[in-house]
Design a protein around this motif. Sequence first.
Motif, short mmCIF file in Angstrom:
data_model
loop_
_atom_site.label_atom_id
_atom_site.label_comp_id
_atom_site.label_asym_id
_atom_site.label_seq_id
_atom_site.Cartn_x
_atom_site.Cartn_y
_atom_site.Cartn_z
N ASP A 95 0.82 -1.20 0.00
CA ASP A 95 0.00 0.00 0.00
C ASP A 95 0.86 1.26 0.00
O ASP A 95 0.54 2.25 -0.66
CB ASP A 95 -0.93 0.00 1.22
CG ASP A 95 -2.03 -1.04 1.12
OD1 ASP A 95 -2.24 -1.57 0.01
OD2 ASP A 95 -2.67 -1.34 2.15
N THR A 98 2.15 1.71 -3.47
CA THR A 98 1.10 2.24 -4.33
C THR A 98 0.91 3.73 -4.10
O THR A 98 0.79 4.51 -5.05
CB THR A 98 -0.22 1.50 -4.07
OG1 THR A 98 -0.06 0.11 -4.37
CG2 THR A 98 -1.35 2.07 -4.92
N LEU A 99 0.89 4.14 -2.84
CA LEU A 99 0.75 5.56 -2.52
C LEU A 99 1.87 6.37 -3.15
O LEU A 99 1.64 7.41 -3.78
CB LEU A 99 0.75 5.76 -1.01
CG LEU A 99 0.82 7.21 -0.52
CD1 LEU A 99 -0.41 7.99 -0.96
CD2 LEU A 99 0.96 7.25 1.00
N VAL A 102 1.39 6.58 -6.91
CA VAL A 102 0.33 7.53 -7.26
C VAL A 102 0.84 8.96 -7.13
O VAL A 102 0.65 9.80 -8.01
CB VAL A 102 -0.91 7.32 -6.37
CG1 VAL A 102 -1.93 8.43 -6.61
CG2 VAL A 102 -1.55 5.98 -6.66
N THR A 186 -3.89 -0.92 -10.01
CA THR A 186 -4.26 -0.42 -8.68
C THR A 186 -4.16 1.09 -8.63
O THR A 186 -5.06 1.77 -8.11
CB THR A 186 -3.34 -1.04 -7.61
OG1 THR A 186 -3.48 -2.45 -7.63
CG2 THR A 186 -3.71 -0.53 -6.23
N GLN A 190 -7.24 3.88 -8.21
CA GLN A 190 -7.31 4.92 -7.18
C GLN A 190 -7.66 6.27 -7.79
O GLN A 190 -8.48 7.02 -7.25
CB GLN A 190 -5.97 5.01 -6.43
CG GLN A 190 -5.63 3.80 -5.59
CD GLN A 190 -6.44 3.73 -4.32
OE1 GLN A 190 -7.10 4.69 -3.95
NE2 GLN A 190 -6.41 2.59 -3.66
N THR A 193 -11.36 6.17 -8.91
CA THR A 193 -12.29 6.24 -7.78
C THR A 193 -12.37 7.65 -7.22
O THR A 193 -13.44 8.12 -6.83
CB THR A 193 -11.84 5.27 -6.67
OG1 THR A 193 -11.85 3.94 -7.20
CG2 THR A 193 -12.78 5.33 -5.49
N ALA A 194 -11.22 8.33 -7.19
CA ALA A 194 -11.19 9.70 -6.65
C ALA A 194 -11.84 10.71 -7.58
O ALA A 194 -12.19 11.80 -7.18
CB ALA A 194 -9.75 10.11 -6.36
N LEU A 200 -7.62 13.32 -6.17
CA LEU A 200 -6.75 12.31 -5.57
C LEU A 200 -5.57 12.98 -4.87
O LEU A 200 -5.18 12.57 -3.78
CB LEU A 200 -6.25 11.33 -6.62
CG LEU A 200 -5.35 10.22 -6.09
CD1 LEU A 200 -6.09 9.37 -5.07
CD2 LEU A 200 -4.85 9.35 -7.22
N TRP A 207 -4.80 9.58 2.92
CA TRP A 207 -4.36 8.21 2.64
C TRP A 207 -3.08 7.91 3.42
O TRP A 207 -2.94 6.86 4.06
CB TRP A 207 -4.14 8.07 1.14
CG TRP A 207 -3.88 6.68 0.63
CD1 TRP A 207 -3.87 5.52 1.35
CD2 TRP A 207 -3.61 6.32 -0.71
NE1 TRP A 207 -3.60 4.45 0.53
CE2 TRP A 207 -3.43 4.91 -0.73
CE3 TRP A 207 -3.49 7.02 -1.90
CZ2 TRP A 207 -3.14 4.21 -1.91
CZ3 TRP A 207 -3.20 6.33 -3.06
CH2 TRP A 207 -3.04 4.94 -3.06
#
Length: 233
Positions: A95, A98-99, A102, A186, A190, A193-194, A200, A207
Amino acid sequence: MKTRLRPADLAREHGISTQAVRNYERDGFLPSAARTESGYRVYTEVHAAALRAFLALVVAYGHATAGGIMHAVHADDVERALTLVDRGHAQLTRDRETLNAVRTAIGSLPVAAIPEPATAGWSVGELARRLGVTAATVRAWERAGILGPGRNPATGHRVFRTADIRDAELAHLLRRGGHPLDHIATVVGQVRTAGGTEPLAQALATWQGRLTARGLAMLDAAARLSAYLASRP
């Protein structure tokens, strides 16, 4: 040290009901309690340590994993319990990656340069030419769940609109960075979805805060689990 405890003693420490304590014992999250001649449960400091560990594990890993860890401990399968703990830490690491991906991607994406396609949208070939990749690459991204273009109802051909182009730009950027397709899916999910890169970006601090809180909860849970393991006969 107080060695004989009532359900109410355990419940009071955590602000839960005595029925919840009994349910946790029934479900195997606490070791079985001894009984008095009249049938009342008798808990000990070992049960108190078990309850502290279980509730901390719930915060850190979720109810299902916490229960699995406690079941493994009570089956004397410490290796299994530690494997579940390791999986939780591995997920937190993913995670965090991924953050970071992004954050890097949306910081590098030339959002202002994304054109508004014609009403009919762009074809696979037009999008591929913009990115400098092959049409087969674009289709591969679609199969991986990175892109989800609409279809022209008359021809059935793929139609890529502004959001699809943004997703493709992200995918292209991350592929150049060496990220695998499942990771990219993934990240793009994100963003999708945002509702875009700007919302985001505003959510990244939240997050990050959630990940930090989870990491700290894992530290607390590890300490309480260790204390429980040390207290067991």
